[in-house]
Write a protein that holds these residues in place. Structure first.
Motif, short mmCIF file in Angstrom:
data_model
loop_
_atom_site.label_atom_id
_atom_site.label_comp_id
_atom_site.label_asym_id
_atom_site.label_seq_id
_atom_site.Cartn_x
_atom_site.Cartn_y
_atom_site.Cartn_z
N ILE A 61 0.85 -1.20 0.00
CA ILE A 61 0.00 0.00 0.00
C ILE A 61 0.88 1.24 0.00
N THR A 62 1.95 1.21 0.79
CA THR A 62 2.87 2.35 0.86
C THR A 62 3.51 2.62 -0.49
N ARG A 63 3.96 1.57 -1.17
CA ARG A 63 4.55 1.76 -2.50
C ARG A 63 3.52 2.35 -3.46
N ASN A 64 2.29 1.89 -3.36
CA ASN A 64 1.24 2.41 -4.23
C ASN A 64 0.96 3.88 -3.95
N VAL A 65 0.95 4.27 -2.67
CA VAL A 65 0.72 5.67 -2.30
C VAL A 65 1.85 6.54 -2.85
N ILE A 66 3.09 6.06 -2.76
CA ILE A 66 4.24 6.81 -3.30
C ILE A 66 4.11 6.95 -4.81
N ALA A 67 3.79 5.86 -5.48
CA ALA A 67 3.62 5.90 -6.94
C ALA A 67 2.49 6.85 -7.32
N ASP A 68 1.38 6.80 -6.58
CA ASP A 68 0.26 7.72 -6.84
C ASP A 68 0.71 9.18 -6.68
N HIS A 69 1.52 9.43 -5.66
CA HIS A 69 2.03 10.78 -5.41
C HIS A 69 2.82 11.28 -6.63
N TYR A 70 3.73 10.44 -7.13
CA TYR A 70 4.54 10.85 -8.29
C TYR A 70 3.70 10.96 -9.56
N ARG A 71 2.71 10.10 -9.69
CA ARG A 71 1.81 10.22 -10.85
C ARG A 71 1.07 11.55 -10.80
N GLN A 72 0.65 11.94 -9.61
CA GLN A 72 -0.07 13.21 -9.44
C GLN A 72 0.84 14.38 -9.81
N ILE A 73 2.09 14.32 -9.39
CA ILE A 73 3.05 15.39 -9.73
C ILE A 73 3.21 15.46 -11.24
N LYS A 74 3.38 14.30 -11.89
CA LYS A 74 3.52 14.29 -13.34
C LYS A 74 2.30 14.87 -14.02
N LYS A 75 1.14 14.53 -13.49
CA LYS A 75 -0.11 15.01 -14.05
C LYS A 75 -0.18 16.53 -13.93
N GLU A 76 0.18 17.04 -12.77
CA GLU A 76 0.13 18.48 -12.54
C GLU A 76 1.16 19.22 -13.38
N GLN A 77 2.33 18.64 -13.55
CA GLN A 77 3.38 19.30 -14.33
C GLN A 77 3.27 19.01 -15.82
N LYS A 78 2.39 18.09 -16.17
CA LYS A 78 2.17 17.70 -17.56
C LYS A 78 3.46 17.27 -18.23
N VAL A 79 4.30 16.57 -17.47
CA VAL A 79 5.54 16.03 -18.02
C VAL A 79 5.21 14.86 -18.93
N ALA A 80 4.27 14.04 -18.52
CA ALA A 80 3.83 12.92 -19.33
C ALA A 80 2.31 12.86 -19.24
N LEU A 81 1.70 12.49 -20.33
CA LEU A 81 0.25 12.36 -20.32
C LEU A 81 -0.15 11.21 -19.40
N PRO A 82 -1.30 11.30 -18.70
CA PRO A 82 -1.69 10.21 -17.81
C PRO A 82 -1.79 8.87 -18.51
N SER A 83 -2.09 8.87 -19.80
CA SER A 83 -2.19 7.60 -20.52
C SER A 83 -0.84 7.16 -21.08
N ASP A 84 0.21 7.92 -20.81
CA ASP A 84 1.53 7.60 -21.34
C ASP A 84 2.20 6.54 -20.46
N PRO A 85 2.24 5.28 -20.92
CA PRO A 85 2.82 4.23 -20.09
C PRO A 85 4.33 4.38 -19.92
N VAL A 86 4.99 5.10 -20.82
CA VAL A 86 6.44 5.25 -20.73
C VAL A 86 6.82 6.02 -19.47
N GLY A 87 6.14 7.13 -19.19
CA GLY A 87 6.42 7.92 -17.99
C GLY A 87 6.25 7.09 -16.73
N GLU A 88 5.22 6.29 -16.68
CA GLU A 88 4.96 5.43 -15.53
C GLU A 88 6.03 4.35 -15.42
N ASP A 89 6.44 3.79 -16.55
CA ASP A 89 7.48 2.76 -16.53
C ASP A 89 8.80 3.31 -16.01
#
Length: 188
Positions: A61-89
């Motif tokens: 759960i902790t790892r998921n919360v951390i990953a969600d946090h970074y996904r949210q930052i990416k979303k806010e900064q628009k570094v990678a599109l939410p559907s962009d699997p490369v940014g998540e990878d």
């Protein structure tokens, strides 16, 4: 139930905080994310199937919360599109690389605890990168004896690792997380 979560909070709080801090490098943010973890733990406690694995469940759960946090930052900064699997990878790959590097530091002391012939085989093949054929020539033993020593050494090392750590791997066998068992200090 409340008593159980209070005890979990008490037992794991500082360990989780250190784990999260390593990933985010911000004390206040780490504390906020830990709060979110325990909210999720309480909200999803009914999904825990095996009480003996509660610690690894909480760390997942902790790892998921951390990953969600970074996904949210990416979303806010628009570094990678939410559907962009490369940014998540890339995020998951960086996390896995850090865990693998940290975990690798635990292996060498364990190799040194192996019987001499297995320790020598693993140090030469795995650490120094010498081929098994070269190792056979160097040690003056048959190629099949070297293969056996390396395989047996790996098996013994794996047994030692399983005794002292809970290890989580991805589908390719890469270590994505690990946690020392409470009695593991005797190994190091």
């Amino acid at each position: 139930m409340k008593q159980r979560f209070y005890q979990l909070w008490k037992d794991l709080h500082s360990q989780l905080e250190g784990f999260v801090y390593q990933k985010v490098r911000d004390t206040d943010l780490a504390k906020d994310l830990i709060q979110e973890v325990f909210i999720k733990v309480q909200a999803h406690s009914h999904t825990l199937k095996d009480d003996t694995k509660v610690t690894s469940w909480i760390f997942q759960i902790t790892r998921n919360v951390i990953a969600d946090h970074y996904r949210q930052i990416k979303k806010e900064q628009k570094v990678a599109l939410p559907s962009d699997p490369v940014g998540e990878d890339i995020l998951l790959e960086n996390h896995t690389d850090a865990v693998t590097e940290e975990f690798a530091q635990c292996i060498l002391p364990l190799i040194w605890m192996l019987p001499t012939k297995y320790r020598e085989a693993l140090l030469l093949s795995e650490i120094e990168g010498i081929s098994q054929k070269e190792m056979a020539d160097k040690l003056g033993i048959s190629y099949s004896a070297v293969k056996s020593r390396v395989q047996r050494g790996r098996k013994l090392l794996k047994e030692m690792l399983m005794k002292c750590c809970e290890i989580e791997t991805d589908c390719y066998g890469n270590v994505i997380d690990y946690q020392r068992k409470p009695f593991a200090e005797k190994f190091f």
